[in-house]
Design a protein around this motif. Structure first.
Motif, PDB file in Angstrom:
ATOM      1  N   ALA A   1      -1.512 -12.596   3.153  1.00 47.48           N
ATOM      2  CA  ALA A   1      -1.433 -11.385   2.312  1.00 47.48           C
ATOM      3  C   ALA A   1      -1.850 -11.920   0.599  1.00 47.48           C
TER       4      ALA A   1
ATOM      5  N   SER B   1      -5.978 -12.306   1.408  1.00 47.82           N
ATOM      6  CA  SER B   1      -6.269 -10.787   0.952  1.00 47.82           C
ATOM      7  C   SER B   1      -6.156 -10.383  -0.446  1.00 47.82           C
TER       8      SER B   1
ATOM      9  N   ILE C   1       0.613  -5.827  -0.351  1.00 46.69           N
ATOM     10  CA  ILE C   1       0.149  -6.442   0.937  1.00 46.69           C
ATOM     11  C   ILE C   1       1.248  -6.162   2.077  1.00 46.69           C
TER      12      ILE C   1
END
Length: 699
Positions: A505, A508, A536
């Motif tokens: 996460a 990202s 996320i």
């Protein structure tokens, strides 16, 4: 028109007594709360009143409303007797004081209400459309008294809005619907059906516009301006020409607009809903009309929900709007006096609302308060933030097969500092003490501080709210998130996952941030990436496998331990109480003295008295009023009907038993009485204390 009182008794699950001072009545509640049943009940009342068949209304009610500016109309039905009053003076006939129009606007696929209350009046109008005076419509015979508007009327609604010269309507079309140019308007006429409308004003209007099939907006406006019909009548004639199945004079209207030649299908679902609402209020209802709107905000974008109230504003002086909603956004735009909470067919008492308002402060709106009040779950988890709720929900969905004893619902309190005061407010007010409430803190510095304030230790891993004023506390507890093995740092809900999941996460979120860092400080960048990573991870967790949630087991084990601890406390208290708490009575029989408890139910519009015996048998007593109809899933319908013809009298809307009838189970008895399929332990009520039979089941 303004409704001031609305009482409905024993219609489906409803027992409602509502007092109102507003032109908007907003009914809020979860599915099954009874919101839509109120709209159905009102439709049923006026459907029968318009036909002068008021004695056929299958439930008792009272409705009082202001009419014509200053007259007070009161209509009350008790059993087979109905009373009409105007300004407190009895009236033999009420027709001239009934709403000029009932307009129902529905969003879903369900057409039960149309079939039951609106179609019969409509078809009666169509069948009599050639007569000089349509039966039952009196002075207002342009259209039936009750109009039902749904997705099939988008094009009619849009056309009338477009040909209107009203400034606010033009603004609505431009700003809300995004229309800046009309390219063409095409009609599909069904001339073969014109004979069904001989000499009718509907056909007169259609004949004016069927000179050709396609118009420009200016051409159509010119024709309308020269005809003898005002715009609100144009809307109703289009409605009549389009509605009747197999008798339509008008099959379709196609409107092309803007440079890319869009049509009505290019509107969003929310835009379609907004144009239905606007047109219905503008054209469908006369003054002193009643509008029933089932979830008018469904599918409407968050920003446009606020506009719904603005659409209502200019019409509220002479119209009553009753709406149902699931939306906290719409709820927030309405005045406090307009909001009515419903739970299982009853209005939530203002005292409960006031208690919850006082303990939730500003962080919960009316809708969230209602969801809390209406929760049927035996365990309530109070968490700090939205991610806590999402992760706990997703973890439980993955692991619930291993925790079938747990049944809970999460509520967000927006910060650790609010959990203890919230629990304390519930405790002091005795708010639903039949539930278990567990506050869940992050295992960090802020969580530690709050966890150590106002709680007393029960075991090493959980605490309960401190008791005060000698009041017992078996319902309010608190825990910190259990740290996974080898974790020594602060522990939030994200820490319960393996590190690689949070790293995914973070990566990202960092990748998404690149290229968007200009004019941001390091602290702002770090904070932004952190929040995005949490979002996320929360979204990704919906697709995680069971192994990813292994560290949540310690949390669910702890909640289960608290639940078992509480149950042992309550069981101990019950055992200490004398059996005289059970409201038993005795009667002498040929077999000796027999103990029983008096019970009753009024589910599904029944009035049933019964006796519950220690061997779990139930006797339904002579004189009980049983349901005539049964649900489709009731297996013994034929047998029941055949037997009732022998042991009961068929009266208005019920079977009345002529003799006692005994059953071997509590559920078998209640299902026979109500014609339903339900849990007898939950729906038989003890007469003495008004509690469900379930409360004495163990005793």
């Amino acid at each position: 028109m303004k409704i001031t009182k609305l009482h409905i008794y024993n219609y489906k699950n409803l027992n409602v007594e509502l007092t109102n001072t507003s032109s908007i009545i907003a009914l809020i509640g979860n599915n099954g709360s009874g919101k839509s049943n109120i709209l159905e009940a009102i439709s049923t009342i006026f459907f029968h009143l318009f036909q002068k068949k008021e004695k056929d209304i299958p439930f008792n009610f009272l409705i009082e409303y202001k009419f014509g500016g200053n007259q007070t109309v009161c209509i009350e039905k008790k059993n087979s007797t109905i009373h009409f009053k105007v300004d407190n003076n009895p009236r033999a006939d009420i027709q001239q004081f009934l709403p000029k129009q009932i307009v129902a606007l529905y969003s879903g696929e369900e057409n039960r209400l149309w079939k039951k209350s609106y179609e019969p009046l409509y078809m009666a109008y169509v069948n009599n459309i050639n007569k000089s005076e349509t039966s039952g419509l009196g002075e207002y015979n342009i259209v039936p008294k009750m109009l039902y508007i749904n997705k099939f009327y988008w094009h009619i609604s849009l056309l009338c809005l477009l040909i209107s010269d009203a400034t606010d309507t033009k603004t609505f079309c431009e700003q809300t619907l995004g229309i800046n140019k009309i390219n063409s308007i095409k009609f599909d006429f069904k001339t073969a059906n014109y004979a069904n409308y001989t000499n009718s004003s509907v056909k007169t209007f259609i004949n004016l516009i069927d000179k050709k099939s396609e118009y420009s907006i200016d051409e159509l406006k010119k024709i309308i301006s020269e005809c003898p019909f005002p715009l609100d009548e144009v809307y109703k004639y289009l409605y009549l020409a389009f509605t009747p199945d197999k008798k339509k004079m008008l099959e379709n209207i196609t409107i092309k607009y803007n440079d890319n030649n869009l049509d009505i299908e290019d509107f969003s679902e929310g835009e379609k809903k907004m144009l239905l609402i606007k047109a219905a209020l503008e054209f469908a209802g006369l003054e002193d009309s009643l509008f029933l709107l089932d979830e008018p905000d469904a599918h409407i974008h968050l920003n446009n929900k606020i506009q719904i109230k603005n659409v209502f504003k200019e019409y509220l002086d002479t119209r009553q709007v009753i709406l149902t909603t699931h939306s906290p956004t719409l709820t927030d735009t309405l005045d406090e006096e307009s909001l009515f909470m419903l739970n299982t067919g009853n209005l939530v008492h203002h005292k409960k609302q006031e208690i919850l308002e006082s303990v939730s402060g500003e962080f919960w709106n009316k809708f969230q308060q209602n969801a809390f009040i209406a929760s049927k779950k035996p365990i309530i988890l109070l968490v700090e933030g939205k991610h806590d709720k999402a992760h706990i929900h997703n973890a439980f969905e993955a692991l619930k097969e291993d925790y079938q004893q747990l049944d809970f619902q999460c509520f967000i309190l927006n910060g650790e500092s609010k959990i203890q005061p919230f629990l304390s407010g519930l405790y002091e007010s005795d708010f639903y003490t039949d539930k278990l409430y567990v506050g869940i803190y992050d295992n960090d510095g802020a969580g530690d501080k709050s966890f150590n304030n106002g709680f007393e230790k029960v075991k090493d891993n959980f605490k309960k709210l401190k008791e005060s004023n000698g009041k017992e506390n078996n319902s309010y507890f608190a825990i910190k998130l259990p740290k996974p093995n080898e974790i020594t740092c602060d522990c939030t809900i994200e820490t319960l996952y393996e590190l690689e999941r949070f790293e995914e996460a973070i990566q990202s979120a960092t990748k998404s941030a690149l290229g968007h860092l200009k004019n941001k400080s390091i602290d702002d960048i770090a904070k932004g990436i952190k929040e995005q990573a949490k979002n996320i991870l929360s979204e990704n967790s919906q697709t995680f496998n069971i192994e990813d949630f292994k560290n949540f087991r310690a949390l669910f084990d702890l909640i289960l331990e608290i639940s078992n601890h509480r149950n042992s406390l309550i069981k101990g208290i019950k055992q200490e109480k004398s059996t005289q708490d059970v409201p038993e009575t005795t009667k002498e029989t040929s077999a000796g003295v027999e103990k029983y408890i008096e019970i009753y139910t009024d589910r599904r519009s029944t009035k049933v008295n019964g006796l519950y015996y220690n061997d779990k048998k139930v006797t339904i007593q002579n004189g009980s009023k049983l349901s005539i109809d049964v649900v489709d899933s009731y297996a013994q319908k034929t047998v029941r009907n055949k037997e009732l013809k022998k042991i009961a009298d068929l009266q208005e809307n019920c079977w009345v038993l002529k003799e006692d009838k005994t059953f071997n189970s509590v559920s078998g008895a209640i299902n026979y009485a109500t014609g339903g399929n339900m849990n007898g332990w939950a729906h038989w009520i003890i007469k003495e204390n008004k509690k469900p039979l379930e409360t004495i089941r163990e005793k």
